[in-house]
Design an enzyme around this catalytic site. Structure first.
Site, mmCIF file in Angstrom:
data_model
loop_
_atom_site.group_PDB
_atom_site.id
_atom_site.type_symbol
_atom_site.label_atom_id
_atom_site.label_comp_id
_atom_site.label_asym_id
_atom_site.label_seq_id
_atom_site.Cartn_x
_atom_site.Cartn_y
_atom_site.Cartn_z
ATOM 1 N N GLY A 10 12.538 102.548 -55.841
ATOM 2 C CA GLY A 10 11.118 102.234 -55.607
ATOM 3 C C GLY A 10 10.489 101.599 -56.840
ATOM 4 C CD GLU A 20 21.770 98.336 -56.120
ATOM 5 O OE1 GLU A 20 20.748 98.610 -56.789
ATOM 6 O OE2 GLU A 20 22.298 99.141 -55.331
ATOM 7 N N GLY A 59 17.328 104.517 -53.386
ATOM 8 C CA GLY A 59 18.271 103.961 -52.421
ATOM 9 C C GLY A 59 19.263 103.029 -53.082
ATOM 10 C CD GLU A 62 13.142 112.472 -55.751
ATOM 11 O OE1 GLU A 62 12.366 112.086 -56.647
ATOM 12 O OE2 GLU A 62 14.114 111.804 -55.357
ATOM 13 C CG HIS A 80 15.608 110.532 -58.283
ATOM 14 N ND1 HIS A 80 15.434 110.052 -57.014
ATOM 15 C CD2 HIS A 80 16.541 109.745 -58.858
ATOM 16 C CE1 HIS A 80 16.245 109.019 -56.818
ATOM 17 N NE2 HIS A 80 16.929 108.816 -57.924
ATOM 18 C CB ILE A 85 41.786 123.777 -40.278
ATOM 19 C CG1 ILE A 85 42.294 124.044 -38.856
ATOM 20 C CG2 ILE A 85 42.959 123.735 -41.261
ATOM 21 C CD1 ILE A 85 43.238 122.995 -38.338
ATOM 22 C CB CYS A 112 15.159 105.890 -58.256
ATOM 23 S SG CYS A 112 16.701 105.609 -59.151
HETATM 24 N N1 GLN Z 1 20.429 101.369 -56.517
HETATM 25 C C1 GLN Z 1 19.643 101.587 -57.693
HETATM 26 C C2 GLN Z 1 20.520 101.852 -58.907
HETATM 27 O O1 GLN Z 1 21.668 102.213 -58.772
HETATM 28 C C3 GLN Z 1 18.658 102.735 -57.493
HETATM 29 C C4 GLN Z 1 19.314 104.064 -57.303
HETATM 30 C C5 GLN Z 1 18.379 105.113 -56.743
HETATM 31 O O2 GLN Z 1 17.323 104.807 -56.218
HETATM 32 N N2 GLN Z 1 18.777 106.380 -56.784
HETATM 33 O O3 GLN Z 1 20.066 101.731 -60.000
#
Ligand code: GLN
Length: 549
Positions: free
Chosen positions: A392, A414, A363, A518, A516, A154, A390
């Protein structure tokens, strides 16, 4: 609506079921058209109500791909950028949420002058406007538009109605409709079945769209009898029924399969263009190396979404590009960070047995963090090439703070808002942000390298633009402590000296970036950091210890 532009449009819809490879098919056609010398752009239209996938879980959506201008987009845009040289921006990623948001804001401003605001024409006009905005670039020959979802849903109907109208307005010579469907093989009978395709095309035709080309996803190439049957029932010429057969090798071989089956020639002929010769450029060199590796490299990726292949799509692909650039075959060992969280050193050692390099990708959230930190620790102490991206990098900083600088309990706010040593924290400008969508540090920022750093020599440049997607940052007041203890700040964002990269001189290869990398790696131009990380991983074991049988 469309002024003098001569841009041609290729609309790609999908039928029967999802996951047939529509994104890669569109990217492959784009690549072939570029090989014929045409300039293209690609739009992804997603029928969900989210403004963008930035707020969705990777389990729902896979990776969130970030464009240079900071749009959080569908991972198909990653395929488009890796397969083609088109420059994509937020204009290339459209969702139902964005369309409705724009129309409703306009209604609130009173722009519709008292009229009733409706799906047709107001929503459909906005969809068409988004398509024509991309096509307004004079340098383009083709705009390819992938309509997400499956015909019959839909929620995709306004998009299908919009592309029907565009075909009606511009005619056959400016518009081609491609429909990707499934032709399943019934295992016991070993027979290919056309009925699902017939139903799907019927559904499309009820919406006023007659496909010009049917891409049939099949296990094995279709015989001409099968094509004739589909052609008869679906109103498509037999020649334009194209097998999109399963291939044994890498996804990067798909453009060759399409070329073999005439997809590029059929497309160009549809538009009365002379197909001529195709020039695949550097793609051939990449495929040649991909097919003939001389060594094997084993890289561990430690994350919390490793059960989901698409969650780290660009990272996995960039690793492949880096491996191929080193004439190596890539073996990815996916390690769930939660699994190593409560391991002692010896068990961690066995998890990484035979691994030549360790990568911790990006992450969010607390889950699995201590496992990622344990992976960093293992790499640092055992001189195993380590690449942090990041989150990492943030884990690498936390690990170094705790185990080298002696800052016990160091963490990111965090994960532990009351940590005694908040080595990763929010900038003031982020602390006041309440909304979640599109409010991170997003897109390309300038990074200036420290002279003499490893990272500067890997890039062979003094500065670079790389893409970001994070909220938290290295806390600048700890910089001196880290430097005194042997961590080098390899790159900063010059405007406010934000730490963008760290490294450990003297370690075999220990580099981590807040950005990033990548997102910018392609088969034809592997990212220097991935290429050098793989080189170091291969070197560590010595090319001889991992030969390819
Ligand atoms: N959580 C972390 C931050 O917000 C890393 C974010 C990520 O790896 N894209 O800074």
């Amino acid at each position: 609506m469309m002024a003098e532009s001569r841009v041609k449009f290729i609309f790609v819809t999908g039928g029967v079921c999802s996951s047939l490879g529509k994104g890669i098919s569109v990217a492959s056609l784009g690549m072939l058209l570029e090989g014929h010398g045409y300039r293209i752009s690609i739009i992804k239209m997603d029928p969900y109500l989210n403004i963008d996938p930035g707020t969705m879980s990777p389990f729902q959506h896979g990776e969130v791909y970030v464009t240079e201008d900071g749009a959080e987009t569908d991972l198909d845009l990653g395929y488009y950028e890796r397969f083609t040289s088109s420059k994509l921006s937020r204009k290339n990623s459209v969702s139902t949420g964005q369309i409705y948001n724009t129309v409703i804001q306009r209604e609130r401003r009173g722009d519709y002058l008292g009229r009733t605001v409706q799906v047709i024409p107001h929503i459909t006009n906005e969809i068409k406007k988004r398509i024509f905005d991309v096509a307004a670039d004079d340098n383009l020959d083709f705009v390819l538009v992938e309509i997400g979802g499956t015909v019959g849903d839909i929620e995709s109907i306004p998009f299908l109605e919009s592309i029907r109208q565009i075909r009606h307005e511009l005619g056959r010579r400016r518009v081609m409709n491609v429909h990707l469907t499934l032709v399943p093989t019934i295992a016991v009978a070993g027979e290919q079945k056309t009925k699902p395709t017939q139903h799907s095309v019927k559904e499309l035709m009820q919406l006023g769209i007659i496909p010009d080309v049917l891409l049939a996803r099949v296990q094995k190439p279709m015989e001409s009898e099968m094509k004739a049957k589909i052609a008869l029932f679906c109103n498509v010429s037999e020649r334009n029924v194209i097998s999109a057969e399963d291939i044994a090798g890498s996804i990067y071989e798909i453009p060759y399969m399409f070329q073999r089956n005439g997809f590029d020639v059929i497309t160009l002929e549809h538009f009365n263009l002379n197909p001529g010769q195709i020039n695949p450029g550097k793609w051939d060199t990449f495929i040649e190396r991909l097919r003939n590796p001389l060594a094997r490299v084993r890289i561990a990726v430690v994350g919390k979404y490793i059960t989901l292949n698409d969650a780290y799509r660009s990272v996995y692909d960039a690793l492949v590009h880096g491996a191929v650039a080193n004439n190596a075959e890539l073996d990815i060992v996916k390690i769930d960070s939660e699994d190593i969280e409560s391991c002692d050193d010896n068990s961690v050692l066995s998890v990484f047995d035979g691994v030549n390099g360790i990568l911790v990708p990006g992450g969010f959230g607390n889950r699995g963090i201590e496992g990622k930190i344990a992976a960093v620790s293992h790499a640092r102490k055992n001189n195993i090439p380590f690449f942090g991206i990041c989150l990492g990098m943030q884990c690498a900083v936390i690990e170094f703070a705790r185990n080298v600088c002696g800052l016990a309990g160091a963490n990111s706010t965090e994960f532990d808002p009351s940590t005694p040593y908040p080595v990763i924290s929010l900038l003031e400008e982020q602390e006041v942000v309440a909304e979640k969508g599109g409010t991170m540090r997003l897109g390309a920022y300038h990074c200036e390298f420290t002279r003499g750093s490893r990272i500067a020599s890997i890039y062979g440049r003094e500065s670079v633009m790389e893409r970001h997607r994070h909220r938290f940052e290295f806390t600048t007041k700890y910089r001196q402590v880290f430097e005194n203890n042997g961590m080098l700040i390899g790159g900063v964002y010059p405007r406010n000296n934000l730490v963008e990269t760290v490294e450990i001189p003297g370690h075999e290869w220990f580099v981590a970036t807040q950005y990033h990398p990548e997102f910018k790696s392609k088969p034809v131009s592997p990212h220097p950091l991935f290429r050098d990380f793989i080189r170091a991983a291969l070197e560590r074991c010595g090319q001889g210890c991992n030969p390819c049988e």
